[in-house]
Design an enzyme around this catalytic site. Structure first.
Site, PDB file in Angstrom:
ATOM      1  N   GLU A  88       0.824  -1.209   0.000  1.00  0.00           N
ATOM      2  CA  GLU A  88       0.000   0.000   0.000  1.00  0.00           C
ATOM      3  C   GLU A  88       0.858   1.259   0.000  1.00  0.00           C
ATOM      4  O   GLU A  88       0.589   2.214  -0.739  1.00  0.00           O
ATOM      5  CB  GLU A  88      -0.921   0.014   1.227  1.00  0.00           C
ATOM      6  CG  GLU A  88      -1.847  -1.190   1.333  1.00  0.00           C
ATOM      7  CD  GLU A  88      -1.274  -2.305   2.198  1.00  0.00           C
ATOM      8  OE1 GLU A  88      -2.036  -2.880   2.996  1.00  0.00           O
ATOM      9  OE2 GLU A  88      -0.066  -2.585   2.068  1.00  0.00           O
ATOM     10  N   CYS A 118      -2.512  -3.512   7.320  1.00  0.00           N
ATOM     11  CA  CYS A 118      -2.125  -3.726   8.722  1.00  0.00           C
ATOM     12  C   CYS A 118      -2.355  -2.460   9.542  1.00  0.00           C
ATOM     13  O   CYS A 118      -2.354  -1.345   9.014  1.00  0.00           O
ATOM     14  CB  CYS A 118      -0.670  -4.171   8.804  1.00  0.00           C
ATOM     15  SG  CYS A 118       0.522  -2.896   8.338  1.00  0.00           S
ATOM     16  N   ARG A 164      19.426 -22.380  -3.534  1.00  0.00           N
ATOM     17  CA  ARG A 164      20.423 -21.836  -4.456  1.00  0.00           C
ATOM     18  C   ARG A 164      19.746 -21.229  -5.688  1.00  0.00           C
ATOM     19  O   ARG A 164      20.305 -21.224  -6.780  1.00  0.00           O
ATOM     20  CB  ARG A 164      21.407 -22.952  -4.863  1.00  0.00           C
ATOM     21  CG  ARG A 164      22.161 -23.516  -3.673  1.00  0.00           C
ATOM     22  CD  ARG A 164      23.093 -24.644  -4.047  1.00  0.00           C
ATOM     23  NE  ARG A 164      22.416 -25.854  -4.465  1.00  0.00           N
ATOM     24  CZ  ARG A 164      21.890 -26.743  -3.618  1.00  0.00           C
ATOM     25  NH1 ARG A 164      21.966 -26.548  -2.308  1.00  0.00           N
ATOM     26  NH2 ARG A 164      21.307 -27.829  -4.066  1.00  0.00           N
TER      27      ARG A 164
END
Length: 380
Positions: free
Chosen positions: A69, A92, A224
């Site tokens: 956001e 959040c 990897r």
């Protein structure tokens, strides 16, 4: 659901005409860019629309970086006052490595927030939507909820159950053999399959094997793929009697990233030898091999959201028989091994009757270089 045709803004950049469904679909595509980068955070994408035009977009690039956001707000081409923010996960409302997204959204003057799905994280759990509503911002959940959940399956599963999402990965011949009778197993599948496994490891919290695989293959259990400086998944070994060689690659290379589970009566001196190198050792409550659920509960408490189980056949069987496998990646090489003594993919007790079979819900069967891979989910 129908949408009116929108005019196209005459300039380039982010400006493009979109419907609400198109905006959320774009946010999901942006979120997927975070694959292998953001763990343990969820993958999140965001798109900002004003007067029917996309004026900003962003995605979460990894722990410590701005959330999607905030990234979208920073990249806006025009003032986002009164615009609609489309984001794949509820914003959040708590301080972590970065400030709450709700503060940035309110400060920017966003008029409406559409999030694909509510965040199950107890630190959020509706708090973000409530905070925005209290500030006078209209909030709505959807569309593309199912797709948003699927994007972060492990994250949602861990938040809801406390257990890691379990992926069983196995490489085998056409007849389901993972090793010859003499134990030889490297390499049954080809280079493309091994590359795909590295990609799976990039987004995993842990890789789990048994002591037999550790002794036979002397693996590193590292990722990897992509950036070599990336976060490495936790290395986990189920080793009832602590037979792990202290000179093995697992112990010598990043011992602080290695966790070993043993039985209650494993030798103390062997535990001391491992912990002296920095290895974490957990003793099970039983004198038998560590129970899969107990192992997962411990890893879940450690914050591990997903585990790839990579062998061997007895470990595979233990997790399958316990009903703890959520997802399967089964790589088949186009040749036969044969032989009564060759090792099959599953050990254990086996199916007592065909009526008790639990079919895998197939997602896809695809070519993978010279091999093919079966991807599916457990019908739990």
């Amino acid at each position: 659901m129908s949408f009116s045709v929108l005019k196209v803004y005459p300039k380039g950049g982010f400006f493009m005409a979109v419907s609400s469904e198109q905006a959320m679909k774009r946010a999901l595509a942006l979120a997927r860019k975070g694959y292998g980068r953001v763990y343990p955070n969820p993958m999140v994408g965001a798109v900002i629309v004003k007067d029917g035009m996309v004026i900003g977009e962003g995605w979460h690039r990894g722990p410590g970086y701005p959330h999607a956001e905030v990234e979208a707000l920073r990249r806006c081409k025009v003032d986002p006052q009164g615009a609609t923010l489309y984001v794949t996960l509820e914003p959040c409302n708590h301080f972590g490595r970065t400030p709450p997204c709700t503060e940035a959204i309110i400060k920017a003057g966003i008029g409406k927030v559409c999030y694909a799905v509510a965040d199950p994280n107890p630190h959020v759990a509706g708090g973000g939507a409530r905070k925005l509503a209290e500030a006078g911002i209209t909030t709505a959940e959807g569309p593309w909820k199912d797709e948003a959940v699927a994007l972060n399956r492990a994250y949602f599963h861990h938040c809801r159950t406390g257990l890691p999402w379990v992926i069983l990965k196995a490489g085998m011949s056409l007849d389901g053999k993972i090793a010859l009778a003499n134990g030889e197993s490297q390499w049954i599948t080809g280079a493309k399959s091994r590359e795909k496994v590295q990609q799976l490891r990039a987004h995993a919290g842990a890789i789990l094997i048994g002591s037999g695989t550790a002794a036979k293959d002397n693996p590193r259990l590292t990722c990897r793929w992509g950036n070599p400086e990336r976060r490495q998944p936790l290395k986990v070994v189920l080793d009832s009697q602590l037979s792990l060689n202290v000179e093995s690659r697992l112990v010598r290379e990043s011992p602080d990233n290695l966790v070993v589970f043993c039985s209650v009566n494993a030798p103390i001196d062997k535990e001391n030898a491992l912990t002296g190198r920095g290895v974490r050792v957990f003793r099970a409550k039983t004198s038998e091999r560590p129970e899969p659920r107990e192992v997962l509960e411990t890893l879940g408490h450690m914050g591990v959201q997903s585990v790839i189980v990579e062998g061997g056949h007895q470990v595979f069987a233990a997790f399958v028989e316990a009903g703890l496998v959520n997802e399967y990646y089964l790589f088949y090489a186009p040749f036969w091994i044969g032989g009564d003594g060759a090792i099959g993919v599953l050990g254990g007790k086996g199916l007592p009757a065909l009526a008790e079979k639990k079919p895998i819900k197939l997602e896809s069967v695809r070519r993978c270089g010279e091999d093919f891979v079966v991807h599916g989910y457990a019908n739990l």
